[in-house]
Design a protein around this motif. Structure first.
Motif, PDB file in Angstrom:
ATOM      1  N   TYR A 164       0.834  -1.208   0.000  1.00  0.00           N
ATOM      2  CA  TYR A 164       0.000   0.000   0.000  1.00  0.00           C
ATOM      3  C   TYR A 164       0.864   1.251   0.000  1.00  0.00           C
ATOM      4  O   TYR A 164       0.591   2.217  -0.714  1.00  0.00           O
ATOM      5  CB  TYR A 164      -0.922  -0.028   1.221  1.00  0.00           C
ATOM      6  N   ALA A 165       1.949   1.233   0.801  1.00  0.00           N
ATOM      7  CA  ALA A 165       2.866   2.379   0.828  1.00  0.00           C
ATOM      8  C   ALA A 165       3.609   2.519  -0.494  1.00  0.00           C
ATOM      9  O   ALA A 165       3.825   3.623  -0.984  1.00  0.00           O
ATOM     10  CB  ALA A 165       3.861   2.219   1.980  1.00  0.00           C
ATOM     11  N   PHE A 166       3.991   1.393  -1.086  1.00  0.00           N
ATOM     12  CA  PHE A 166       4.713   1.416  -2.361  1.00  0.00           C
ATOM     13  C   PHE A 166       3.830   1.948  -3.483  1.00  0.00           C
ATOM     14  O   PHE A 166       4.270   2.755  -4.318  1.00  0.00           O
ATOM     15  CB  PHE A 166       5.190   0.004  -2.707  1.00  0.00           C
ATOM     16  N   LEU A 167       2.579   1.519  -3.509  1.00  0.00           N
ATOM     17  CA  LEU A 167       1.673   1.907  -4.606  1.00  0.00           C
ATOM     18  C   LEU A 167       1.292   3.377  -4.535  1.00  0.00           C
ATOM     19  O   LEU A 167       1.100   4.020  -5.573  1.00  0.00           O
ATOM     20  CB  LEU A 167       0.417   1.032  -4.565  1.00  0.00           C
ATOM     21  N   TYR A 180       5.504  -3.459  -7.957  1.00  0.00           N
ATOM     22  CA  TYR A 180       5.728  -3.886  -6.573  1.00  0.00           C
ATOM     23  C   TYR A 180       6.232  -5.326  -6.524  1.00  0.00           C
ATOM     24  O   TYR A 180       7.182  -5.639  -5.782  1.00  0.00           O
ATOM     25  CB  TYR A 180       4.447  -3.751  -5.765  1.00  0.00           C
ATOM     26  N   LEU A 181       5.625  -6.194  -7.310  1.00  0.00           N
ATOM     27  CA  LEU A 181       6.090  -7.575  -7.356  1.00  0.00           C
ATOM     28  C   LEU A 181       7.500  -7.659  -7.929  1.00  0.00           C
ATOM     29  O   LEU A 181       8.338  -8.426  -7.448  1.00  0.00           O
ATOM     30  CB  LEU A 181       5.124  -8.420  -8.190  1.00  0.00           C
ATOM     31  N   ARG A 182       7.759  -6.847  -8.947  1.00  0.00           N
ATOM     32  CA  ARG A 182       9.104  -6.825  -9.538  1.00  0.00           C
ATOM     33  C   ARG A 182      10.122  -6.304  -8.526  1.00  0.00           C
ATOM     34  O   ARG A 182      11.254  -6.810  -8.455  1.00  0.00           O
ATOM     35  CB  ARG A 182       9.094  -5.961 -10.793  1.00  0.00           C
ATOM     36  N   TYR A 183       9.738  -5.311  -7.760  1.00  0.00           N
ATOM     37  CA  TYR A 183      10.623  -4.795  -6.713  1.00  0.00           C
ATOM     38  C   TYR A 183      10.987  -5.889  -5.717  1.00  0.00           C
ATOM     39  O   TYR A 183      12.146  -5.988  -5.281  1.00  0.00           O
ATOM     40  CB  TYR A 183       9.946  -3.623  -5.988  1.00  0.00           C
TER      41      TYR A 183
END
Length: 415
Positions: A164-167, A180-183
């Motif tokens: 949620y914070a990343f998005l 996010y998944l790639r990160y």
């Protein structure tokens, strides 16, 4: 984003504003649009700007570096709480190990994306509630099944909060979810490299000091190693975010190499089960290992799909992913039938219900992914629909982690 770029092509200020709002999405969509707008002088300038790769390592801004160093020190301090307070280490880590990592990563992304207070407060509130909950949850000397399940699923819940914070403002954007998944994949690669380097440094240091008859193993173990392990996730994140070129070519290679290897291994493993007569229906330990293997294979499938380029001409990666998904569905079906058999024979327990729900989610996800992979392969379509199906399923995993972490102890009387 693509339409906005096209509309703002003659407006330098508008393009810059779009770029700063979401740099990774802007670059991806601009590059996809470039064949159409490549004749425009502004587009050519932006293309060179976005795709120029600096060989040198970037250390970001001074403020960002200061933030990361401070966060790493705090993470190490949290890891040292048992030594500083006398709290039993096993009891502390079983409840709080997730809080050495996720809050600091969430703080980093919240700060980096300049999230407003309306978004930061729910993130901080979720971490605070989770911290209170897991530390107040009865454990019966760590023998409670519901406590163990909550401790296992809590990191997954906090991982969702980190997402949620990343998005940020792009929570409904499937491309941001893919980012996010790639990160996470890049973080694993970078973190592994850092940990290996740390192990080599530790071995060399201990060996060198032993030559002059100084034993530094205790000092290294209690301070350097603990602080290094605590700092590794935030430092790895910082390096991945400021230097995407360090791993963005490594992760796709890993995905392409491991997909066929995992497929071959899984097929041989299934044949070996039949040959050796191992039985996941009555052997609890074998079923547990079986499910751990299934989770690992599932993660490799999703990671490989994410790292597969849409414009790859070779159909081989697509074929390997389709075959691996099919075999994994069979494995998941075996595991699911074994769990149902154990429930029918010996009744419902918290562990069996948790595994049952997790396997149903994975099987559903695999069937959807496998369907779109097969459809794309037979109809010669790209892999975009597969990626969308992956990101659209993520909230269901989050919901299940909430159920297991927060509701199972109440439903099963903290047993």
């Amino acid at each position: 984003m693509r339409d906005k770029i096209r509309d703002q092509l003659l407006n330098p200020h508008g393009l810059e504003r779009l770029y700063r709002s979401n740099k990774s999405t802007f670059k991806r969509e601009f590059n996809a649009l470039y064949p159409e707008i490549g004749g425009n002088e502004t587009a050519r300038v932006w293309y060179e700007r976005l795709n120029y790769e600096d060989e040198e390592i970037s250390w970001g801004t001074r403020n960002e570096l200061t933030f990361v160093v401070f966060a790493a020190l705090l993470a190490g301090l949290v890891a040292k709480i048992p030594a500083l307070t006398g709290i039993p280490e096993d009891n502390f880590l079983s409840r709080n190990i997730s809080f050495i990592v996720f809050p600091f990563l969430a703080a980093y992304f919240s700060w980096k994306q300049k999230l407003d207070i309306k978004k930061v407060l729910p993130i901080g509130g979720a971490f605070f509630i989770a911290l209170l909950y897991i530390n107040l949850l009865p454990s019966n000397d760590l023998q409670s099944h519901t406590f163990i399940l909550a401790a296992i699923h809590l990191p997954l819940f906090l991982w969702a909060i980190l997402g949620y914070a990343f998005l940020g403002d792009g929570i409904k954007d499937y491309q941001r979810r893919l980012d996010y998944l790639r990160y996470n994949g890049d973080l694993v690669v970078m973190g592994t490299l850092i940990l290996i380097s740390g192990m080599i440094l530790t071995g060399i240091s201990i060996g060198l000091f032993s030559l002059i008859e100084l034993n530094i193993e205790k000092i290294f173990g209690e301070y350097i190693v603990i602080w290094g392990l605590a700092a590794a996730p935030i430092v790895s994140t910082y390096l991945v975010q400021t230097n995407p070129h360090l791993v963005n070519k490594v992760s796709p290679v890993i995905a392409k190499v491991f997909t066929p290897l995992v497929l071959i291994t899984l097929v041989i493993y299934l044949i070996s089960i039949i040959y050796t007569g191992q039985d996941p229906y009555t052997d609890r330990d074998f079923l547990m290992v079986f499910n751990i293997m299934l989770i690992g294979v599932m993660a490799i499938i999703l990671f490989s799909i994410i790292e597969t380029d849409e414009d790859v001409e070779s159909r081989f990666p697509h074929m390997m992913l389709t075959a691996l998904s099919g075999v994994t569905i069979i494995v998941n079906g075996i595991a699911l039938s074994a769990i149902l058999f154990r429930i029918a024979e010996w009744g419902i327990t918290p562990n069996r219900m948790a595994v049952l729900g997790g396997n149903l989610l994975m099987l559903t996800n695999l069937v959807i992914v496998g369907y779109y992979l097969f459809k794309g392969l037979t109809q010669n379509e790209g892999i975009e629909a597969v990626k969308k199906s992956i990101t659209s399923f993520l909230p269901y995993y989050s919901i299940w982690t909430i159920v297991v972490t927060f509701l199972f102890p109440l439903l099963f009387g903290f047993k």
